[in-house]
Design a protein around this motif. Sequence first.
Motif, short mmCIF file in Angstrom:
data_model
loop_
_atom_site.label_atom_id
_atom_site.label_comp_id
_atom_site.label_asym_id
_atom_site.label_seq_id
_atom_site.Cartn_x
_atom_site.Cartn_y
_atom_site.Cartn_z
N THR A 21 95.82 96.46 45.67
CA THR A 21 96.27 96.43 44.29
C THR A 21 97.30 95.32 44.21
O THR A 21 98.17 95.22 45.08
N ALA A 22 97.19 94.46 43.22
CA ALA A 22 98.07 93.30 43.12
C ALA A 22 99.49 93.72 42.75
O ALA A 22 99.78 94.05 41.62
N THR A 23 100.34 93.73 43.77
CA THR A 23 101.77 93.97 43.59
C THR A 23 102.50 92.89 44.40
O THR A 23 101.91 92.31 45.33
N GLY A 60 97.11 84.89 42.09
CA GLY A 60 97.90 84.63 40.88
C GLY A 60 97.01 84.46 39.65
O GLY A 60 97.31 84.99 38.58
N ASN A 61 95.91 83.74 39.82
CA ASN A 61 94.98 83.56 38.71
C ASN A 61 94.37 84.90 38.28
O ASN A 61 94.21 85.17 37.09
N ALA A 62 94.02 85.73 39.26
CA ALA A 62 93.45 87.04 38.93
C ALA A 62 94.45 87.90 38.18
O ALA A 62 94.10 88.58 37.20
N ILE A 63 95.71 87.85 38.59
CA ILE A 63 96.74 88.64 37.91
C ILE A 63 96.95 88.13 36.49
O ILE A 63 97.05 88.91 35.54
N ARG A 64 97.00 86.80 36.33
CA ARG A 64 97.17 86.24 34.97
C ARG A 64 95.99 86.61 34.07
O ARG A 64 96.16 86.88 32.88
N ASP A 68 98.78 92.89 35.83
CA ASP A 68 99.42 93.44 37.02
C ASP A 68 98.63 94.63 37.54
O ASP A 68 97.97 95.34 36.78
N PHE A 69 98.70 94.85 38.83
CA PHE A 69 98.09 95.98 39.52
C PHE A 69 96.56 95.96 39.50
O PHE A 69 95.93 96.97 39.74
N VAL A 70 95.97 94.78 39.23
CA VAL A 70 94.52 94.67 39.25
C VAL A 70 94.02 94.96 40.68
O VAL A 70 94.65 94.54 41.66
N PRO A 71 92.92 95.70 40.81
CA PRO A 71 92.36 95.92 42.15
C PRO A 71 91.61 94.66 42.59
O PRO A 71 90.80 94.12 41.83
N LEU A 72 91.90 94.19 43.79
CA LEU A 72 91.29 92.98 44.32
C LEU A 72 90.68 93.27 45.69
O LEU A 72 91.10 94.19 46.38
N VAL A 73 89.71 92.46 46.06
CA VAL A 73 89.18 92.48 47.42
C VAL A 73 89.30 91.06 47.95
O VAL A 73 88.70 90.13 47.39
N ASP A 98 87.59 90.07 41.87
CA ASP A 98 88.31 90.85 40.87
C ASP A 98 87.30 91.50 39.93
O ASP A 98 86.13 91.12 39.93
N PRO A 99 87.72 92.48 39.13
CA PRO A 99 86.76 93.26 38.34
C PRO A 99 86.33 92.65 37.01
O PRO A 99 85.54 93.26 36.29
N TYR A 100 86.81 91.44 36.68
CA TYR A 100 86.51 90.90 35.35
C TYR A 100 85.54 89.74 35.44
O TYR A 100 85.92 88.61 35.70
N GLN A 101 84.27 90.02 35.18
CA GLN A 101 83.20 89.04 35.31
C GLN A 101 83.31 87.92 34.27
O GLN A 101 82.93 86.80 34.54
N TYR A 102 83.86 88.20 33.12
CA TYR A 102 83.80 87.23 32.02
C TYR A 102 85.07 86.42 31.85
O TYR A 102 85.16 85.58 30.98
#
Length: 151
Positions: A21-23, A60-64, A68-73, A98-102
């Motif tokens: 989790t992005a922290t 950082g790009n995934a969080i932006r 915050d707290f996005v689940p990442l692999v 990250d979970p956001y395809q679009y």
Amino acid sequence: MPHSLGWYHTPTPTGFVLHLTATPDHLRGTRTLIAKSLAGAGVGEDLAHSVQLVMSELCGNAIRACGDFVPLVAEVEVESPLWRNTGGEQAVWVRLHDPYQYVLPARGGVQLNDPEAESGRGLPLMDLLAPGWRVAPTPVGKQVRCRIAGD
């Protein structure tokens, strides 16, 4: 960082897979894990620093994009000597899911040496350190994939 809430590290024969989790603590831990894993695999310090920088930029790009707290692999894989180019360069593959395809990375007009730019240097930096990086949609989001080569 041992297994904890929002942090699950799985070593692989050539690197690791990390569900996080992005922290801020987890991102620091990711950089430390990269340094230790790559040093243990005999990867040079300059290449390891480049891998840390690229992974930090991707996170950082995934969080932006996702919040915050996005689940990442995060995946880091030292390239097998059998895969290396004939020049014998050492390389590391970096993947971040990250979970956001679009929500895709978009290249802007900012140059790395632009003294007026307050942001936007990350993707030009990616182009420099990991030329040919790409984004692939997955059934549950997207994955940014890149190869970082050293000398």
